[in-house]
Design an enzyme around this catalytic site. Sequence first.
Site, PDB file in Angstrom:
ATOM      1  CB  SER A 156      -0.940   0.000   1.215  1.00  0.00           C
ATOM      2  OG  SER A 156      -0.188  -0.201   2.399  1.00  0.00           O
TER       3      SER A 156
ATOM      4  CB  SER B  95      17.472  -4.043   5.710  1.00  0.00           C
ATOM      5  OG  SER B  95      18.236  -2.883   6.007  1.00  0.00           O
TER       6      SER B  95
ATOM      7  CE1 TYR C 104      13.390  -3.096   9.298  1.00  0.00           C
ATOM      8  CE2 TYR C 104      15.717  -2.577   9.047  1.00  0.00           C
ATOM      9  CZ  TYR C 104      14.450  -2.680   8.508  1.00  0.00           C
ATOM     10  OH  TYR C 104      14.248  -2.369   7.185  1.00  0.00           O
TER      11      TYR C 104
ATOM     12  CE  LYS D 179      13.633  -5.880   6.998  1.00  0.00           C
ATOM     13  NZ  LYS D 179      12.551  -6.232   6.063  1.00  0.00           N
TER      14      LYS D 179
END
Length: 252
Positions: free
Chosen positions: A20, A146, A159, A163
Amino acid sequence: MSQNPTGRLEGRVAIVTGGSRGIGRAIVERLAAEGARVAFTYNSSPGPAAEIAEALGSDRALAIQCDVANPEQVAAMVEKVLTAWGKIHILVNNAGITKDTLMLRMSIEDFESVIRTNLTGTFVATKAVLRPMMGERWGRIINIASVVGLVGNPGQANYVASKAGVIGMTKAVAREVASRNILANCIAPGYIQTDMTAKLNEAQQTELSAQIPLKRIGQAADIAALVAFLASDDAGYITGQTFAVDGGMTMV
Ligand code: NDP
């Protein structure tokens, strides 16, 4: 690599999680421009998702509400795609969140919620599409990781772990399903201009750009271009790899 759509994904059905906004939106638009039918998920932004679906047309795009951290919702989403279009060839695991703070201050809840969306969500969505892809004897799984999953970053223990986990899991699944002609690869974006990175002020952005060999912050379209290539037949001999798209920032 072509920056211009070529129609090379005509006849393919793709799912993009988190389509989105930001990178996911650019991926949805690029895959559709390449000729694929694209189902994409949103979690909390029904307005933008509906706009994208309307602009692309109902024969080309399907917006589905789905929290990737919720396995029941992921299973229902995959069923909806199969009901609508009967097959799945391409999965792009793009949905991701950050909850940054230094490790000393990071709660277990903030650690686990990032792992749940970014890593467990990727596992659940991948598992859900494997059988349909095996049925097609053709599949492409493209995981958006990432560069911090390769080199680390202070304030992002949750995070970075998610990743790095995605990069490792991609190699495992690539080995498991290679014999079925299903290929799995990772893209590791550097600093890309989206809502996720909009928190930095202009001075910080200028300083960051100066450290990037190509001297600019990346655009979502830079990631979408590589997704389109990896999803195509041209990438048929590439699996288990991680590609940094970061203007030369890491060069690991
Ligand atoms: P944005 O924050 O701009 O967009 C995130 C997208 O993920 C939205 O579409 C959002 O949907 C969706 N999403 C978030 N949580 C969930 C969930 N639980 N279930 C389903 N969808 C969800 O992020 P970016 O475009 O910047 O990032 C996209 C991916 O790229 C992420 O995986 C991110 O980690 C990675 N990345 C980004 C970098 C950057 O510099 N921007 C750098 C490196 C990697 P909704 O709006 O409906 O909530």
